[in-house]
Design a protein around this motif. Structure first.
Motif, PDB file in Angstrom:
ATOM      1  N   TRP A  90       0.831  -1.197   0.000  1.00 56.12           N
ATOM      2  CA  TRP A  90       0.000   0.000   0.000  1.00 56.12           C
ATOM      3  C   TRP A  90       0.869   1.251   0.000  1.00 56.12           C
ATOM      4  CZ3 TRP A  90      -0.652   4.334   2.982  1.00 56.12           C
ATOM      5  CH2 TRP A  90      -1.754   5.128   2.658  1.00 56.12           C
ATOM      6  N   LEU A  91       1.956   1.230   0.761  1.00 60.94           N
ATOM      7  CA  LEU A  91       2.847   2.394   0.821  1.00 60.94           C
ATOM      8  C   LEU A  91       3.459   2.701  -0.544  1.00 60.94           C
ATOM      9  CD1 LEU A  91       4.621   1.846   4.244  1.00 60.94           C
ATOM     10  CD2 LEU A  91       3.031   3.682   3.657  1.00 60.94           C
ATOM     11  N   ASN A  92       3.651   1.684  -1.352  1.00 58.37           N
ATOM     12  CA  ASN A  92       4.205   1.890  -2.692  1.00 58.37           C
ATOM     13  C   ASN A  92       3.187   2.499  -3.644  1.00 58.37           C
ATOM     14  OD1 ASN A  92       6.757   0.943  -2.053  1.00 58.37           O
ATOM     15  ND2 ASN A  92       6.188  -1.171  -2.463  1.00 58.37           N
ATOM     16  N   ALA A  93       1.901   2.311  -3.361  1.00 53.79           N
ATOM     17  CA  ALA A  93       0.831   2.865  -4.202  1.00 53.79           C
ATOM     18  C   ALA A  93      -0.362   3.218  -3.310  1.00 53.79           C
ATOM     19  CB  ALA A  93       0.442   1.859  -5.279  1.00 53.79           C
ATOM     20  N   SER A 152       1.271  10.054   3.290  1.00 53.92           N
ATOM     21  CA  SER A 152       1.779   8.860   2.598  1.00 53.92           C
ATOM     22  C   SER A 152       2.242   9.196   1.197  1.00 53.92           C
ATOM     23  CB  SER A 152       0.696   7.768   2.548  1.00 53.92           C
ATOM     24  OG  SER A 152      -0.331   8.084   1.619  1.00 53.92           O
ATOM     25  N   LEU A 153       1.617  10.168   0.562  1.00 56.57           N
ATOM     26  CA  LEU A 153       2.052  10.590  -0.773  1.00 56.57           C
ATOM     27  C   LEU A 153       3.359  11.368  -0.717  1.00 56.57           C
ATOM     28  CD1 LEU A 153      -1.391  11.754  -2.245  1.00 56.57           C
ATOM     29  CD2 LEU A 153      -0.195   9.590  -2.686  1.00 56.57           C
ATOM     30  N   VAL A 154       3.559  12.114   0.369  1.00 58.15           N
ATOM     31  CA  VAL A 154       4.774  12.897   0.520  1.00 58.15           C
ATOM     32  C   VAL A 154       5.979  11.998   0.789  1.00 58.15           C
ATOM     33  CG1 VAL A 154       5.942  14.587   2.020  1.00 58.15           C
ATOM     34  CG2 VAL A 154       3.586  14.980   1.298  1.00 58.15           C
ATOM     35  N   VAL A 155       5.788  11.013   1.644  1.00 58.05           N
ATOM     36  CA  VAL A 155       6.911  10.144   2.009  1.00 58.05           C
ATOM     37  C   VAL A 155       7.011   8.972   1.063  1.00 58.05           C
ATOM     38  CG1 VAL A 155       6.941  10.850   4.409  1.00 58.05           C
ATOM     39  CG2 VAL A 155       5.617   8.848   3.758  1.00 58.05           C
TER      40      VAL A 155
END
Length: 155
Positions: A90-93, A152-155
């Motif tokens: 999820w963190l990747n997308a 999450s989009l920033v990091v």
């Protein structure tokens, strides 16, 4: 991954607080009373969770600070739990839907633990306008989710 979760939770909490300030300024909606929450946290540490009214409990030194720390600690924990559940894929997308569903589910702790603990009843049932309180809570948790997703989009 844990650091990202903490950052997401703190960002969501900041977004929620900015939302509360905007509601107060533009709509006259009172901000949350973190002093009452701090008093409740101290009472929980003494073994008493539910109160008829937290206002009837003696004030505690530093209760506002305790309430604010608790507020941000809970936000950070929610961020950690979400990242643990969602995982690295999820963190990747990152998608908003996943974090939004999670953030809406977290309102359950407020409705069924914190609010009755403060004497407000289950899901604010003892307030003057329970459905308004519930709706505002759902909006606040949506804003929390937006803040988490944005981080999450920033990091």
């Amino acid at each position: 991954m844990l650091g990202i979760g903490v950052l997401m939770g703190v960002a969501g909490t900041v977004a929620m607080d900015i939302w509360a300030l905007a509601l107060e300024r533009f709509a006259g909606v009172a901000r949350p009373n973190w002093g009452a929450v701090g008093r409740w946290v101290v009472e929980v540490s003494r073994g008493r969770i539910f109160h008829a009214s937290i206002g009837d409990v003696a004030e505690v030194s530093g209760e506002a600070r305790i309430g604010w720390v608790f507020h941000y600690l809970v936000g950070a924990i929610y961020g950690l739990v979400f990242v643990w559940i969602a995982g690295p894929a999820w963190l990747n997308a990152p998608t908003f839907m996943a974090v939004w569903v999670f953030s809406i589910l977290t309102i359950g702790f407020g409705w069924f633990l914190l609010q009755p603990g403060l004497g407000l009843g289950w899901a604010a049932s003892k307030t003057d306008n329970p459905w308004r309180a519930r709706g505002l809570g759902l909006l606040a948790h949506t804003v929390f989710g937006l803040g988490m997703w944005g981080m999450s989009l920033v990091v």
